[in-house]
Design a protein around this motif. Structure first.
Motif, PDB file in Angstrom:
ATOM      1  N   GLU A 146      -0.752  31.515  25.958  1.00 24.20           N
ATOM      2  CA  GLU A 146      -0.499  31.369  24.522  1.00 24.20           C
ATOM      3  C   GLU A 146      -1.806  31.148  23.770  1.00 24.20           C
ATOM      4  O   GLU A 146      -2.038  31.730  22.712  1.00 24.20           O
ATOM      5  CB  GLU A 146       0.456  30.211  24.279  1.00 24.20           C
ATOM      6  N   SER A 147      -2.683  30.332  24.331  1.00 29.72           N
ATOM      7  CA  SER A 147      -3.958  30.050  23.671  1.00 29.72           C
ATOM      8  C   SER A 147      -4.823  31.296  23.566  1.00 29.72           C
ATOM      9  O   SER A 147      -5.441  31.541  22.534  1.00 29.72           O
ATOM     10  CB  SER A 147      -4.710  28.956  24.436  1.00 29.72           C
ATOM     11  N   LEU A 172       6.496  31.055  23.026  1.00 23.19           N
ATOM     12  CA  LEU A 172       5.482  31.975  23.534  1.00 23.19           C
ATOM     13  C   LEU A 172       5.847  33.410  23.189  1.00 23.19           C
ATOM     14  O   LEU A 172       4.991  34.190  22.740  1.00 23.19           O
ATOM     15  CB  LEU A 172       5.331  31.805  25.049  1.00 23.19           C
ATOM     16  N   ALA A 181      -1.302  24.016  31.693  1.00 27.20           N
ATOM     17  CA  ALA A 181      -0.186  24.858  32.102  1.00 27.20           C
ATOM     18  C   ALA A 181      -0.520  26.328  31.903  1.00 27.20           C
ATOM     19  O   ALA A 181      -1.212  26.711  30.957  1.00 27.20           O
ATOM     20  CB  ALA A 181       1.067  24.506  31.298  1.00 27.20           C
ATOM     21  N   ARG A 182      -0.010  27.179  32.790  1.00 25.58           N
ATOM     22  CA  ARG A 182      -0.289  28.614  32.705  1.00 25.58           C
ATOM     23  C   ARG A 182       0.171  29.184  31.363  1.00 25.58           C
ATOM     24  O   ARG A 182      -0.532  29.984  30.746  1.00 25.58           O
ATOM     25  CB  ARG A 182       0.414  29.350  33.849  1.00 25.58           C
ATOM     26  N   GLU A 183       1.347  28.799  30.907  1.00 19.91           N
ATOM     27  CA  GLU A 183       1.830  29.339  29.645  1.00 19.91           C
ATOM     28  C   GLU A 183       0.965  28.884  28.483  1.00 19.91           C
ATOM     29  O   GLU A 183       0.775  29.607  27.513  1.00 19.91           O
ATOM     30  CB  GLU A 183       3.288  28.947  29.431  1.00 19.91           C
ATOM     31  N   GLU A 184       0.425  27.686  28.553  1.00 18.54           N
ATOM     32  CA  GLU A 184      -0.488  27.222  27.514  1.00 18.54           C
ATOM     33  C   GLU A 184      -1.736  28.091  27.490  1.00 18.54           C
ATOM     34  O   GLU A 184      -2.270  28.417  26.429  1.00 18.54           O
ATOM     35  CB  GLU A 184      -0.852  25.764  27.739  1.00 18.54           C
ATOM     36  N   LEU A 185      -2.226  28.444  28.676  1.00 21.87           N
ATOM     37  CA  LEU A 185      -3.413  29.282  28.754  1.00 21.87           C
ATOM     38  C   LEU A 185      -3.161  30.632  28.095  1.00 21.87           C
ATOM     39  O   LEU A 185      -3.961  31.104  27.288  1.00 21.87           O
ATOM     40  CB  LEU A 185      -3.817  29.484  30.219  1.00 21.87           C
ATOM     41  N   ARG A 193       9.822  26.367  25.147  1.00 23.46           N
ATOM     42  CA  ARG A 193       8.424  26.784  25.258  1.00 23.46           C
ATOM     43  C   ARG A 193       8.316  28.291  25.459  1.00 23.46           C
ATOM     44  O   ARG A 193       7.475  28.943  24.851  1.00 23.46           O
ATOM     45  CB  ARG A 193       7.746  26.048  26.410  1.00 23.46           C
ATOM     46  N   ASN A 238      -6.551  23.382  28.295  1.00 25.03           N
ATOM     47  CA  ASN A 238      -5.109  23.393  28.523  1.00 25.03           C
ATOM     48  C   ASN A 238      -4.856  23.565  30.012  1.00 25.03           C
ATOM     49  O   ASN A 238      -5.672  24.153  30.721  1.00 25.03           O
ATOM     50  CB  ASN A 238      -4.448  24.535  27.747  1.00 25.03           C
ATOM     51  N   VAL A 292      -9.742  27.093  25.752  1.00 23.40           N
ATOM     52  CA  VAL A 292      -8.527  27.377  26.509  1.00 23.40           C
ATOM     53  C   VAL A 292      -8.472  26.571  27.794  1.00 23.40           C
ATOM     54  O   VAL A 292      -7.410  26.097  28.210  1.00 23.40           O
ATOM     55  CB  VAL A 292      -8.442  28.894  26.817  1.00 23.40           C
TER      56      VAL A 292
END
Length: 210
Positions: A177-178, A49, A171-175, A45, A169, A166
């Motif tokens: 990345e989005s 990113l 997870a912090r990384e999802e935020l 992941r 989502n 956004v």
């Protein structure tokens, strides 16, 4: 998984993965022997990113490192993390702004204050807007500022749609990345929609119909 499998799953070469580890963009794998390391889904992941930040976001390696540091700071609020990421995708201009940059900066500051935006008038985005307004003035289109508030209203609606998407989502990384991918690709989507709307508006205002 071994580094070779990590490479196959992400499409990133082994030398590049090792470079990212050296640069602090990707955590090192867990050593299983003096010459072998093991990687897991966290690395997959993070590597995706990093590629999104570099390839889609257009960030430099140093810019990506700033974002990674923000992500890994668990004490930093999500809003601040998103701010770091968003600021890094705003274009910077190497050339000195035109003579009208002072007035343009004032206009941007007034716009921000007038709309009650919680944005700083000296932020990278505000400066990018001021530079664009200065360029419009230099080509004889300074009156464009008359529609700036209408643009701001449309931008508010788009921004709310972006962040509501956004927010779904977790997870912090999802935020992050989005917001990075969404900002860049969202700009492309919005630009295409604007041009489609231009065709329609032009025909209604100046055309004779189809």
């Amino acid at each position: 998984m071994r580094i070779g499998e990590l490479s196959r799953r992400t499409g990133v070469s082994v030398p590049t993965i090792k470079y990212y580890v050296r640069e602090g963009l990707l955590p090192a794998g867990q050593l299983t022997s003096p010459n072998q390391a093991s990687y897991d889904e966290t690395h997959v992941r993070r590597l995706r990113l990093v590629r999104a930040l570099l390839d889609v976001g257009g960030l430099s390696v140093a810019g990506v490192r700033d974002v990674i540091v923000a992500i890994d700071d668990k004490e930093r609020p999500v809003h601040k993390v998103l701010g770091v990421a968003a600021d890094r995708v705003v274009p910077r201009y190497a050339e000195e702004p035109g003579e009208g940059i002072g007035a343009a900066r004032e206009a941007v500051a007034e716009l921000i204050a007038g709309r009650g935006w919680r944005s700083h008038p000296e932020s990278p985005a505000a400066e990018a807007l001021a530079v664009a307004l200065t360029a419009l003035e230099e080509v004889g289109q300074g009156a464009f500022v008359e529609v700036l508030d209408a643009y701001a209203e449309a931008a508010e609606r788009v921004a709310r749609a972006d962040l509501e998407y956004v927010a779904r989502n977790v997870a912090r990384e999802e935020l992050v990345e989005s917001v990075v991918v969404g900002t860049v690709l969202g700009d492309a989507v919005f630009g295409a929609l604007r041009r489609l709307a231009h065709v329609d508006a032009s025909d209604r205002l100046f055309g004779e119909g189809v």
